[in-house]
Design an enzyme around this catalytic site. Structure first.
Site, PDB file in Angstrom:
ATOM      1  N   LYS A 194     -12.559  68.033 -51.977  1.00 25.13           N
ATOM      2  CA  LYS A 194     -12.066  67.743 -53.336  1.00 25.13           C
ATOM      3  C   LYS A 194     -13.019  66.722 -53.962  1.00 25.13           C
ATOM      4  CE  LYS A 194      -9.890  65.428 -55.954  1.00 25.13           C
ATOM      5  NZ  LYS A 194     -10.524  64.895 -57.184  1.00 25.13           N
ATOM      6  N   GLY A 247     -13.626  56.311 -51.547  1.00 23.46           N
ATOM      7  CA  GLY A 247     -13.216  55.954 -52.901  1.00 23.46           C
ATOM      8  C   GLY A 247     -12.753  54.515 -52.936  1.00 23.46           C
ATOM      9  N   THR A 249     -10.369  51.124 -52.825  1.00 20.83           N
ATOM     10  CA  THR A 249      -9.403  50.594 -51.858  1.00 20.83           C
ATOM     11  C   THR A 249      -7.979  50.912 -52.312  1.00 20.83           C
ATOM     12  OG1 THR A 249     -10.909  48.903 -51.065  1.00 20.83           O
ATOM     13  CG2 THR A 249      -8.558  48.429 -50.841  1.00 20.83           C
ATOM     14  N   GLU A 269     -13.415  55.205 -46.345  1.00 21.08           N
ATOM     15  CA  GLU A 269     -14.613  54.438 -46.757  1.00 21.08           C
ATOM     16  C   GLU A 269     -14.308  53.911 -48.147  1.00 21.08           C
ATOM     17  OE1 GLU A 269     -17.150  53.662 -45.099  1.00 21.08           O
ATOM     18  OE2 GLU A 269     -17.239  55.078 -43.440  1.00 21.08           O
ATOM     19  N   CYS A 303     -20.864  51.378 -53.523  1.00 25.60           N
ATOM     20  CA  CYS A 303     -19.818  50.659 -52.785  1.00 25.60           C
ATOM     21  C   CYS A 303     -20.344  49.365 -52.170  1.00 25.60           C
ATOM     22  CB  CYS A 303     -19.211  51.562 -51.720  1.00 25.60           C
ATOM     23  SG  CYS A 303     -20.450  52.300 -50.647  1.00 25.60           S
ATOM     24  N   GLU A 400     -13.735  44.289 -57.311  1.00 29.27           N
ATOM     25  CA  GLU A 400     -14.873  45.205 -57.386  1.00 29.27           C
ATOM     26  C   GLU A 400     -14.983  45.709 -58.828  1.00 29.27           C
ATOM     27  OE1 GLU A 400     -14.547  49.127 -55.576  1.00 29.27           O
ATOM     28  OE2 GLU A 400     -16.570  48.897 -54.791  1.00 29.27           O
TER      29      GLU A 400
HETATM   30  P1  NAD Z   1     -11.244  56.656 -56.719  1.00 29.19           P
HETATM   31  O1  NAD Z   1     -10.562  56.019 -55.588  1.00 29.19           O
HETATM   32  O2  NAD Z   1     -10.681  56.504 -58.082  1.00 29.19           O
HETATM   33  O3  NAD Z   1     -11.392  58.215 -56.488  1.00 29.19           O
HETATM   34  C1  NAD Z   1     -11.980  58.744 -55.318  1.00 29.19           C
HETATM   35  C2  NAD Z   1     -11.458  60.136 -55.091  1.00 29.19           C
HETATM   36  O4  NAD Z   1     -10.046  60.056 -54.864  1.00 29.19           O
HETATM   37  C3  NAD Z   1     -11.647  61.092 -56.269  1.00 29.19           C
HETATM   38  O5  NAD Z   1     -11.943  62.380 -55.775  1.00 29.19           O
HETATM   39  C4  NAD Z   1     -10.282  61.089 -56.922  1.00 29.19           C
HETATM   40  O6  NAD Z   1     -10.010  62.286 -57.615  1.00 29.19           O
HETATM   41  C5  NAD Z   1      -9.371  60.954 -55.720  1.00 29.19           C
HETATM   42  N1  NAD Z   1      -8.042  60.401 -56.017  1.00 29.19           N
HETATM   43  C6  NAD Z   1      -7.660  59.608 -57.041  1.00 29.19           C
HETATM   44  N2  NAD Z   1      -6.345  59.336 -56.972  1.00 29.19           N
HETATM   45  C7  NAD Z   1      -5.879  59.943 -55.850  1.00 29.19           C
HETATM   46  C8  NAD Z   1      -4.611  60.005 -55.212  1.00 29.19           C
HETATM   47  N3  NAD Z   1      -3.537  59.403 -55.723  1.00 29.19           N
HETATM   48  N4  NAD Z   1      -4.525  60.701 -54.059  1.00 29.19           N
HETATM   49  C9  NAD Z   1      -5.591  61.302 -53.509  1.00 29.19           C
HETATM   50  N5  NAD Z   1      -6.817  61.292 -54.084  1.00 29.19           N
HETATM   51  C10 NAD Z   1      -6.953  60.620 -55.239  1.00 29.19           C
HETATM   52  O7  NAD Z   1     -12.747  56.128 -56.643  1.00 29.19           O
HETATM   53  P2  NAD Z   1     -13.933  56.424 -57.643  1.00 29.19           P
HETATM   54  O8  NAD Z   1     -13.677  55.627 -58.873  1.00 29.19           O
HETATM   55  O9  NAD Z   1     -14.190  57.885 -57.744  1.00 29.19           O
HETATM   56  O10 NAD Z   1     -15.171  55.818 -56.838  1.00 29.19           O
HETATM   57  C11 NAD Z   1     -15.455  54.489 -56.826  1.00 29.19           C
HETATM   58  C12 NAD Z   1     -14.907  53.814 -55.571  1.00 29.19           C
HETATM   59  O11 NAD Z   1     -15.407  54.459 -54.411  1.00 29.19           O
HETATM   60  C13 NAD Z   1     -15.362  52.389 -55.468  1.00 29.19           C
HETATM   61  O12 NAD Z   1     -14.275  51.591 -55.074  1.00 29.19           O
HETATM   62  C14 NAD Z   1     -16.425  52.432 -54.383  1.00 29.19           C
HETATM   63  O13 NAD Z   1     -16.620  51.217 -53.722  1.00 29.19           O
HETATM   64  C15 NAD Z   1     -15.891  53.487 -53.491  1.00 29.19           C
HETATM   65  N6  NAD Z   1     -16.956  54.046 -52.648  1.00 29.19           N
HETATM   66  C16 NAD Z   1     -16.969  53.722 -51.309  1.00 29.19           C
HETATM   67  C17 NAD Z   1     -17.985  54.204 -50.497  1.00 29.19           C
HETATM   68  C18 NAD Z   1     -18.029  53.862 -49.036  1.00 29.19           C
HETATM   69  O14 NAD Z   1     -18.712  54.555 -48.295  1.00 29.19           O
HETATM   70  N7  NAD Z   1     -17.335  52.833 -48.574  1.00 29.19           N
HETATM   71  C19 NAD Z   1     -18.973  55.033 -51.028  1.00 29.19           C
HETATM   72  C20 NAD Z   1     -18.927  55.329 -52.382  1.00 29.19           C
HETATM   73  C21 NAD Z   1     -17.903  54.836 -53.182  1.00 29.19           C
END
Ligand code: NAD
Length: 496
Positions: A194, A247, A249, A269, A303, A400
């Site tokens: 997804k 995504g 936290t 992650e 991230c 963040e």
């Molecule tokens: P996000 O958490 O908003 O979304 C990530 C994914 O989760 C998307 O596909 C989104 O559609 C999905 N999602 C959103 N709500 C959901 C729910 N209720 N249930 C299940 N899935 C859901 O994050 P983002 O804004 O897309 O990305 C940025 C974040 O990702 C930052 O916090 C960044 O630090 C983190 N990130 C972490 C790493 C790592 O390896 N640690 C790498 C890249 C990004």
């Protein structure tokens, strides 16, 4: 914009896209769609399906059929290895088109997408391909002292965990997809991927390459849609065996709780607020360059972005002055503009969120030594921003931001900077800049982070485990460590 794209990228965008379930390209059953928006100008690129729970059900059923009794987990490891190489080769052959799609969908520079994201994705898949033939258990001689007149032998098997639900963010869309499917496929798992709703295009193109490579139907499914709808349905689905989430936290906690309801295996992650620590021996000009790379790479949407800069007080003014000059001199522009040094943020929402943080910081007493808000124009641009006069209670220091914003603070000694660096709920990355080995090696064990870089930042390699301490996540990706998360261990005990 379209005349700057190659013919294959234009052809991909010329029609509305469908998602991949089994071997079929399908619309959402409801017919609902989402817009793919170019963040450089706000224009719609194409549309793609907005999956609901019923679509997720179909994708999970396809992945389940491909796993239970399917060809993929039964395949000889060396054949899976070859299949992974085939996919890596196809990504490489189509890397120019993929980079263009990534650039217009995400906003990042096409050159960075081509020579960073795509090159790393190919490299990562090839590394993971090699592991397909090296996943192994152990042999054990058990004692069983409470049955004195019998002898036993035992071994462990590592078996694929099953159907993996992979949920990924928008900052490195294709690379994140490959980070998930690489170890899953090498282990013999099947996948429902997804992608983020902001950036689904390269995952859909990847789905085409999976079929072109000849993968059996259902081994990789790509379901597009909103996070709180499709993502939530996937993470709570009783038909999957593992959720691999990257995504924020905040969402990671929701995903973890949903998965736990079915005792689904879960790896997370998550976010970060990574410190960059410049000790008193740094060369100020090089330190400023290093700090700029650490925060402004990928427009700060990383991230492990070095978003908290701690500089020894004897070097603070020079380093922060140099960093601010670099920030002020950066040319903003579309990812397709070869002169641009920084593109737009991924969405209007993200631009507004980042600008909201900057405004909160300034309201609370911080000063923008560079940047300080959105840039003019139709795209979702934010000026590279350096904030000084901050204190550890401000939201710009604690939360963040996920944009091109760094907070810079002076420190006096190593114990103080270790305490400041660890004063966060996160623990993903950190960097230490110094040639004083003694001080560096005294500092490394004090830093609570999954990765500590020395005289570099944001450098990843598939051989090195990657993941977070504290609220930056659960589990480690990359290296051998990742296979603990995609396999189950089965103990086999035999009486002799
Ligand atoms: P996000 O958490 O908003 O979304 C990530 C994914 O989760 C998307 O596909 C989104 O559609 C999905 N999602 C959103 N709500 C959901 C729910 N209720 N249930 C299940 N899935 C859901 O994050 P983002 O804004 O897309 O990305 C940025 C974040 O990702 C930052 O916090 C960044 O630090 C983190 N990130 C972490 C790493 C790592 O390896 N640690 C790498 C890249 C990004």
């Amino acid at each position: 914009m379209n005349d700057r794209l190659s013919a294959p990228a234009r052809a991909f965008l010329a029609q509305n896209r469908r998602m991949l379930i089994g071997a079929d390209w399908v619309d959402a059953q409801s017919g609902a769609t989402l817009d793919a928006v170019n963040p450089a100008d706000g224009q719609i690129l194409t549309r793609f399906p907005a999956a609901q729970a019923e679509d997720v059900d179909r994708a999970v059923a396809a992945a389940r059929a491909a796993f239970d009794g399917g060809d993929w987990p039964a395949m000889r490891p060396v054949e899976r290895e070859r299949m992974l190489h085939r996919l890596a080769n196809l990504i490489e052959e189509n890397a120019d088109e993929l980079a263009e799609l990534e650039s217009v969908d995400n906003g990042k520079s096409v050159l960075m997408a081509r020579h960073g994201d795509m090159a790393m994705a190919v490299d990562f898949l090839r590394y993971m391909a090699g592991w397909a033939t090296k996943i192994e258990g152990t042999t054990i001689t058990p004692s069983v002292p409470y049955i004195p007149d019998m002898r036993f032998t035992a071994y462990t098997l590592r078996e694929p965990v099953g159907v993996v639900g992979a949920i990924i963010p928008w900052n490195f869309p294709l690379l994140m997809a490959v980070w998930k499917i690489g170890p899953a496929l090498a282990s013999g798992c099947t996948v429902v991927l997804k992608p983020a709703e902001e950036t689904s295009l390269t995952a859909l193109r990847l789905g085409e390459l999976v079929l072109e490579a000849g993968y059996p139907a259902g081994v990789v499914n790509v379901v597009t849609g909103l996070g709180h709808v499709a993502g939530a349905a996937l993470s709570a689905h009783p038909g999957i065996d593992k959720v691999a989430f990257t995504g924020s936290t905040e969402v990671g906690k929701l995903v973890g709780k949903a998965a736990m309801e079915n005792m689904t295996r879960v790896s997370l992650e998550l976010g970060g607020k990574s410190p960059v620590i410049m000790l008193d021996d740094v060369d100020p000009a090089m330190a400023a360059q290093g700090a700029a790379m650490a925060i402004f790479f990928n427009h700060g949407q990383v991230c492990t972005a070095g978003s908290r800069l701690y500089v020894h007080k004897s070097r603070f003014d020079e380093v922060v002055g140099g960093l601010s000059a670099i920030a002020d001199g950066m040319k903003l522009g579309s990812g397709l503009d070869p002169e641009a040094q920084m593109g737009p943020l991924v969405s209007a929402k993200q631009r507004d969120r980042v600008c909201g943080y900057i405004a909160q910081g300034i309201e609370a007493g911080a000063r923008a030594a560079a940047g300080g808000g959105a840039a003019d124009g139709a795209g979702f641009f934010v000026k590279p921003t350096v904030l000084v006069n901050t204190n550890p209670t401000m939201s710009v220091v604690r939360e963040e931001i996920f944009g091109p914003v760094v907070v810079a603070m002076p420190f006096d000694d190593i114990d103080e900077v270790a305490r400041l660096a660890n004063d966060t709920i996160f623990g993903l990355g950190a960097s230490i800049w110094s040639n004083n080995l003694r001080k560096v090696h005294r500092l490394v064990p004090k830093i609570k982070a999954g990765t500590v870089w020395i005289n570099c930042h944001n450098v990843l390699d598939p051989a090195l485990p990657f993941g977070g301490y504290k609220q930056s996540g659960l589990g480690r990706e990359m290296g051998k460590a990742v296979f603990d998360m995609y396999t189950e261990s089965k103990s086999v005990m035999m009486a002799l």
